[in-house]
Design a protein around this motif. Structure first.
Motif, PDB file in Angstrom:
ATOM      1  N   UNK A 175       0.857  -1.195   0.000  1.00 37.05           N
ATOM      2  CA  UNK A 175       0.000   0.000   0.000  1.00 37.05           C
ATOM      3  C   UNK A 175       0.884   1.233   0.000  1.00 37.05           C
ATOM      4  N   UNK A 176       0.616   2.122  -0.926  1.00 37.39           N
ATOM      5  CA  UNK A 176       1.416   3.345  -1.037  1.00 37.39           C
ATOM      6  C   UNK A 176       0.650   4.510  -0.426  1.00 37.39           C
ATOM      7  N   UNK A 177       1.391   5.370   0.204  1.00 41.64           N
ATOM      8  CA  UNK A 177       0.752   6.544   0.781  1.00 41.64           C
ATOM      9  C   UNK A 177       0.462   7.561  -0.310  1.00 41.64           C
ATOM     10  N   UNK A 178      -0.501   8.409  -0.053  1.00 45.98           N
ATOM     11  CA  UNK A 178      -0.886   9.413  -1.039  1.00 45.98           C
ATOM     12  C   UNK A 178      -0.399  10.781  -0.616  1.00 45.98           C
ATOM     13  N   UNK A 179      -0.333  11.683  -1.559  1.00 45.77           N
ATOM     14  CA  UNK A 179       0.086  13.046  -1.270  1.00 45.77           C
ATOM     15  C   UNK A 179      -1.153  13.916  -1.160  1.00 45.77           C
ATOM     16  N   UNK A 180      -1.365  14.501  -0.005  1.00 49.86           N
ATOM     17  CA  UNK A 180      -2.528  15.357   0.227  1.00 49.86           C
ATOM     18  C   UNK A 180      -2.039  16.768   0.471  1.00 49.86           C
ATOM     19  N   UNK A 181      -2.206  17.610  -0.558  1.00 55.05           N
ATOM     20  CA  UNK A 181      -1.642  18.955  -0.477  1.00 55.05           C
ATOM     21  C   UNK A 181      -2.237  19.824   0.604  1.00 55.05           C
ATOM     22  N   UNK A 182      -3.514  19.600   0.969  1.00 54.74           N
ATOM     23  CA  UNK A 182      -4.150  20.486   1.931  1.00 54.74           C
ATOM     24  C   UNK A 182      -4.069  20.031   3.367  1.00 54.74           C
ATOM     25  N   UNK A 183      -3.528  18.835   3.602  1.00 45.00           N
ATOM     26  CA  UNK A 183      -3.499  18.310   4.970  1.00 45.00           C
ATOM     27  C   UNK A 183      -2.557  19.142   5.841  1.00 45.00           C
ATOM     28  N   UNK A 184      -2.851  19.250   7.146  1.00 45.14           N
ATOM     29  CA  UNK A 184      -4.044  18.739   7.849  1.00 45.14           C
ATOM     30  C   UNK A 184      -5.253  19.634   7.622  1.00 45.14           C
ATOM     31  N   UNK A 185      -6.437  19.083   7.920  1.00 46.89           N
ATOM     32  CA  UNK A 185      -7.679  19.815   7.720  1.00 46.89           C
ATOM     33  C   UNK A 185      -8.394  20.019   9.056  1.00 46.89           C
ATOM     34  N   UNK A 186      -9.086  21.152   9.158  1.00 49.32           N
ATOM     35  CA  UNK A 186      -9.900  21.443  10.337  1.00 49.32           C
ATOM     36  C   UNK A 186     -11.356  21.092  10.018  1.00 49.32           C
ATOM     37  N   UNK A 187     -12.003  20.333  10.883  1.00 53.64           N
ATOM     38  CA  UNK A 187     -13.365  19.876  10.615  1.00 53.64           C
ATOM     39  C   UNK A 187     -14.167  19.789  11.911  1.00 53.64           C
ATOM     40  N   UNK A 188     -15.478  19.627  11.720  1.00 56.00           N
ATOM     41  CA  UNK A 188     -16.395  19.427  12.842  1.00 56.00           C
ATOM     42  C   UNK A 188     -17.114  18.105  12.661  1.00 56.00           C
ATOM     43  N   UNK A 189     -17.113  17.285  13.710  1.00 57.42           N
ATOM     44  CA  UNK A 189     -17.793  15.996  13.648  1.00 57.42           C
ATOM     45  C   UNK A 189     -19.299  16.231  13.693  1.00 57.42           C
ATOM     46  N   UNK A 190     -20.024  15.619  12.730  1.00 55.36           N
ATOM     47  CA  UNK A 190     -21.482  15.738  12.753  1.00 55.36           C
ATOM     48  C   UNK A 190     -22.147  14.379  12.963  1.00 55.36           C
ATOM     49  N   UNK A 191     -21.359  13.322  12.989  1.00 59.93           N
ATOM     50  CA  UNK A 191     -21.921  12.002  13.235  1.00 59.93           C
ATOM     51  C   UNK A 191     -20.841  10.957  13.389  1.00 59.93           C
ATOM     52  N   UNK A 192     -21.096   9.978  14.256  1.00 62.91           N
ATOM     53  CA  UNK A 192     -20.160   8.869  14.474  1.00 62.91           C
ATOM     54  C   UNK A 192     -20.952   7.572  14.413  1.00 62.91           C
ATOM     55  N   UNK A 193     -20.620   6.717  13.436  1.00 62.05           N
ATOM     56  CA  UNK A 193     -21.291   5.416  13.294  1.00 62.05           C
ATOM     57  C   UNK A 193     -20.478   4.369  14.037  1.00 62.05           C
ATOM     58  N   UNK A 194     -21.132   3.528  14.850  1.00 61.18           N
ATOM     59  CA  UNK A 194     -20.402   2.505  15.612  1.00 61.18           C
ATOM     60  C   UNK A 194     -19.586   1.595  14.706  1.00 61.18           C
ATOM     61  N   UNK A 195     -18.533   1.016  15.266  1.00 59.07           N
ATOM     62  CA  UNK A 195     -17.664   0.124  14.503  1.00 59.07           C
ATOM     63  C   UNK A 195     -18.443  -1.103  14.044  1.00 59.07           C
ATOM     64  N   UNK A 196     -18.199  -1.487  12.787  1.00 60.31           N
ATOM     65  CA  UNK A 196     -18.849  -2.667  12.226  1.00 60.31           C
ATOM     66  C   UNK A 196     -18.002  -3.911  12.410  1.00 60.31           C
TER      67      UNK A 196
END
Length: 234
Positions: A175-196
């Motif tokens: 597995x190769x890592x990707x290049x994310x030019x904008x990381x890190x990002x600021x966000x707000x959690x609006x929902x959390x689904x339990x682990x499957x």
């Protein structure tokens, strides 16, 4: 011939001669020597300044007390669609600037039992627009879902929590890592689904549209969520 000498030298006795009538009253009788008036100007100025300070302090305290009103704030994280209960809110006294929308504490019954229109964190001011039909995502923002495994997010994560999304290296073979030019990002959690069954937890994040597009391009397993101090702002 007898001559009379006149002493004009102003000897020691001359200096001691008082001005005639200086201590005499209107009848010509000896009076009481005049007393020198003491200068009380510094004391007078101090008294005036003290009065001004007291009056100014009273006016400032009265004005400040009148400007403070009791309003509602969020007591714990609340997410979009969540029905408000009394435990979700608390009242604080704040000085509200003109034009700032708030919900007075006396109107708490008007918001209890209604769904949240947005996600807010602890300490955020509740506004009339915070309650009602959902307004997420807002203009210029989008919602992205990320799958994270245990150890990649705090278990205390909940709707309304502010997070920073960072890219981590995936150690899985092939597995190769990707290049994310904008990381890190600021966000707000609006929902959390339990682990499957795959032990991955799906977290819905609201963030800027450009950031959401960049975030969606990162392969699963290469993201981690870092909780930020509660503030409630986007």
């Amino acid at each position: 011939m007898t001559s009379t000498d006149i002493d004009t030298g102003g000897g020691p006795d001359t200096a001691a001669v008082e001005r005639p009538g200086a201590w005499l009253d209107s009848t010509g009788s000896p009076g009481t020597p005049p007393r020198r008036r003491r200068r009380r100007l510094p004391h007078l100025l101090f008294g005036v300044l003290l009065v001004v300070c007291c009056v100014g302090g009273a006016v400032w305290w009265t004005t400040g007390s009148q400007d403070r009103v009791a309003v509602l704030v969020v007591a714990r994280p609340v997410g979009v669609g969540q029905v408000l209960t009394a435990a979700d809110l608390r009242s604080i006294d704040v000085a509200v600037a003109p034009g700032v929308a708030t919900v007075p504490a006396a109107q708490v019954s008007a918001v209890l039992g209604r769904p949240m229109a947005t996600s807010l964190g602890p300490g955020a001011l509740l506004t009339p627009d915070s309650v009602g039909d959902a307004v997420v995502p807002g203009a210029g923002r989008a919602v992205a879902a990320v799958a994270v495994k245990p150890g990649q997010f705090p278990p205390e994560l909940a709707a309304g929590t502010r997070v920073t999304v960072v890219v981590i290296a995936d150690t899985a073979p092939g597995t190769a890592t990707t290049s994310a030019g904008g990381a890190p990002w600021q966000a707000t959690v609006i929902g959390v689904a339990p682990a499957g069954t795959d032990q991955a937890t799906v977290v819905s994040l609201e963030l800027e549209t450009t950031a959401a597009t960049e975030l969606a391009q990162v392969p699963a397993g290469q993201l981690a969520l870092v909780m930020q101090p509660a503030g409630g702002g986007r």
